[in-house]
Design an enzyme around this catalytic site. Structure first.
Site, PDB file in Angstrom:
ATOM      1  N   GLY A 217       0.828  -1.207   0.000  1.00 34.17           N
ATOM      2  CA  GLY A 217       0.000   0.000   0.000  1.00 34.17           C
ATOM      3  C   GLY A 217       0.859   1.252   0.000  1.00 34.17           C
ATOM      4  O   GLY A 217       2.093   1.187   0.131  1.00 34.17           O
ATOM      5  N   ASP A 218       0.207   2.392  -0.214  1.00 39.02           N
ATOM      6  CA  ASP A 218       0.868   3.704  -0.168  1.00 39.02           C
ATOM      7  C   ASP A 218       1.971   3.857  -1.213  1.00 39.02           C
ATOM      8  O   ASP A 218       3.008   4.466  -0.961  1.00 39.02           O
ATOM      9  CB  ASP A 218       1.443   3.963   1.241  1.00 39.02           C
TER      10      ASP A 218
ATOM     11  N   GLY B 295      -6.336   5.886   1.928  1.00 39.68           N
ATOM     12  CA  GLY B 295      -6.133   7.342   1.946  1.00 39.68           C
ATOM     13  C   GLY B 295      -5.450   7.755   0.665  1.00 39.68           C
ATOM     14  O   GLY B 295      -4.265   7.509   0.490  1.00 39.68           O
ATOM     15  N   HIS B 296      -6.200   8.343  -0.246  1.00 43.62           N
ATOM     16  CA  HIS B 296      -5.654   8.670  -1.568  1.00 43.62           C
ATOM     17  C   HIS B 296      -5.408  10.172  -1.677  1.00 43.62           C
ATOM     18  O   HIS B 296      -6.346  10.951  -1.759  1.00 43.62           O
ATOM     19  CB  HIS B 296      -6.624   8.190  -2.655  1.00 43.62           C
TER      20      HIS B 296
ATOM     21  N   ARG C 196     -24.238 -12.669   5.290  1.00 41.56           N
ATOM     22  CA  ARG C 196     -25.520 -12.405   4.623  1.00 41.56           C
ATOM     23  C   ARG C 196     -26.472 -11.586   5.478  1.00 41.56           C
ATOM     24  O   ARG C 196     -27.660 -11.762   5.448  1.00 41.56           O
ATOM     25  CB  ARG C 196     -26.158 -13.720   4.151  1.00 41.56           C
TER      26      ARG C 196
ATOM     27  N   PRO D  27       3.063   6.619  11.705  1.00 47.07           N
ATOM     28  CA  PRO D  27       4.337   6.540  10.975  1.00 47.07           C
ATOM     29  C   PRO D  27       4.424   5.202  10.244  1.00 47.07           C
ATOM     30  O   PRO D  27       4.070   4.166  10.804  1.00 47.07           O
ATOM     31  CB  PRO D  27       5.399   6.623  12.068  1.00 47.07           C
TER      32      PRO D  27
ATOM     33  N   GLY E 107       8.790  13.312  -6.725  1.00 47.40           N
ATOM     34  CA  GLY E 107       7.830  14.177  -6.026  1.00 47.40           C
ATOM     35  C   GLY E 107       7.278  13.342  -4.903  1.00 47.40           C
ATOM     36  O   GLY E 107       6.865  12.200  -5.108  1.00 47.40           O
TER      37      GLY E 107
END
Ligand code: IMP
Length: 377
Positions: free
Chosen positions: A14-15, A42-43, A141, A270, A366
């Protein structure tokens, strides 16, 4: 001209800057589609000098007026949170909500799911966004789909009404199928193959399907993917508990954490820091259905004298349990100043291509993943 469809998938823990890359490519696509995860993702993207962190709305670059967003049925939706996110986008441009489509087959996350997550899953280091318990309800369900709320009085109706009033569209995949078939589609992954419920380092995983099969389980069987990009950083991070074979425990880790702003976009935690892990990447490529690579955040390593890559474990991982006992073997490469001379990363990129057999089609720098995206032939 026939349409062009791609997936942006996390190929690590992730990230990996998937959102920033999605946002960069977004203007070339008619639909940006989220197919998994929920408020746990978290985008972060930057647009017109402002930072936006979306958890549920796909990372569309709304400056291109014709691009739309679709939240497909694999996403677990916290309706109250979706209202908040879309309100912020509405302030940017009143037309944005009209360009957001939500599949009513999405299951919702309730406050009880969040309470249960906090009470029972903290040993896994979850984001406490209720994703595991919401999945349990679905599998048991007894989950609630948005469709159930649309057609009856329900405590969550207030949020659905608010979304409708803003202009958000509730349409299922079959209602949009013809339009999708004529459009260029970008499928934006959330989490990653190594956090995938089936392929990841179980039980230290999230609950969604972060591989290409996650796209198809939302009903996109009529779509042929042209590329499934696997995204990795030039180094590794992991947030939450679980195996992390190339983790670093020295000052370099602190430096990279600060320089790379490696703190959770959702929780502020962190992130753990490590070197690029090629056995893990090869595993993710095979389990994820990845066809090409994008490596992000090269500049975070600028100025390091030596950079390590894990090229092997003592035993090649053939199942996710192998990550718990992995003994990483490293090679050391010369450092670079990517920001000043992009060519200096060539030996590193060559090594990745040689040891994965895949083309690294773009490299980015970046801190947020796209100060620059460089296309490589
Ligand atoms: P959950 O998805 O909240 O159930 O968390 C399960 C595991 O996945 C935890 O280790 C989380 O830190 C991790 N995780 C979930 N979503 C993300 C994400 O978007 N980025 C990185 N890690 C995540």
């Amino acid at each position: 001209m026939s349409n062009y469809n791609v997936a942006i998938l996390g190929a690590a823990f992730g990230d990996e800057a998937k959102a920033a890359i999605t946002h960069y490519f977004s203007p070339q696509y008619e639909y940006i589609i989220r197919f998994g995860g929920g408020k746990n993702a978290g985008h972060s993207v930057y647009r017109n000098g402002k930072k936006y962190v979306n958890n549920l709305v796909p990372s569309v670059n709304w400056n291109e007026k014709s691009t739309k967003a679709f939240i497909a049925s694999g996403v677990f939706v916290d309706l109250e949170h979706l209202c908040k996110e879309i309100k912020i986008l509405q302030e940017e441009d009143r037309e944005i909500p009209n360009k957001i489509y939500v599949d009513p087959d999405c299951f919702i996350v309730t406050p009880e799911h969040i309470q249960e997550d906090i009470a029972t899953n903290s040993h896994l280091g979850t984001t406490n966004r209720g994703i595991g318990p919401a999945n349990l309800s679905k599998m048991g369900r007894k989950g609630i789909r948005i469709r159930n709320i649309l057609n009856s009085e329900n405590q969550f109706k207030v949020f659905v009404d608010e979304l409708k009033n803003m202009g958000v569209n509730f349409k299922g995949i079959l209602e949009l199928r013809n339009e999708f078939m004529k459009s260029n589609l970008l499928f934006e992954g959330s989490q990653s193959v190594l956090l995938d419920l089936n392929a990841g380092t179980y039980p230290f995983v999230s609950c969604g399907d972060a591989t290409v099969s996650g796209i198809y389980s939302c009903g996109f069987h009529f779509v042929k993917l042209d590329q499934a990009y696997g995204i990795v950083k030039a180094y590794s991070t992991r947030v939450g508990a679980g195996p992390f074979p190339t983790e670093m425990f020295n000052d370099d880790a602190d430096t990279l954490r600060q320089r790379g702003k490696e703190f959770g976009a959702t929780t502020g935690r962190p992130r753990r820091i490590g070197w690029l892990d090629l056995p893990a990447l090869n595993y993710a490529i095979k389990r994820g259905g990845i066809t090409n690579l994008i490596i992000s955040k090269f500049d975070v390593l600028d100025g390091m004298e030596q950079i390590k890559i894990c090229t092997d474990y003592q035993k090649e991982p053939t199942c996710s349990d192998d990550f718990f006992s992995a003994v990483p073997q490293y090679i050391t490469m010369s450092g670079w100043q990517y920001s000043q001379n992009i060519e200096q990363i060539q030996p590193f990129v060559d090594k990745v291509e040689k040891l994965t057999g895949l083309h690294v089609e773009y490299t980015t720098h970046g801190v947020q993943g796209y100060g620059c995206i460089k296309h490589r032939k």
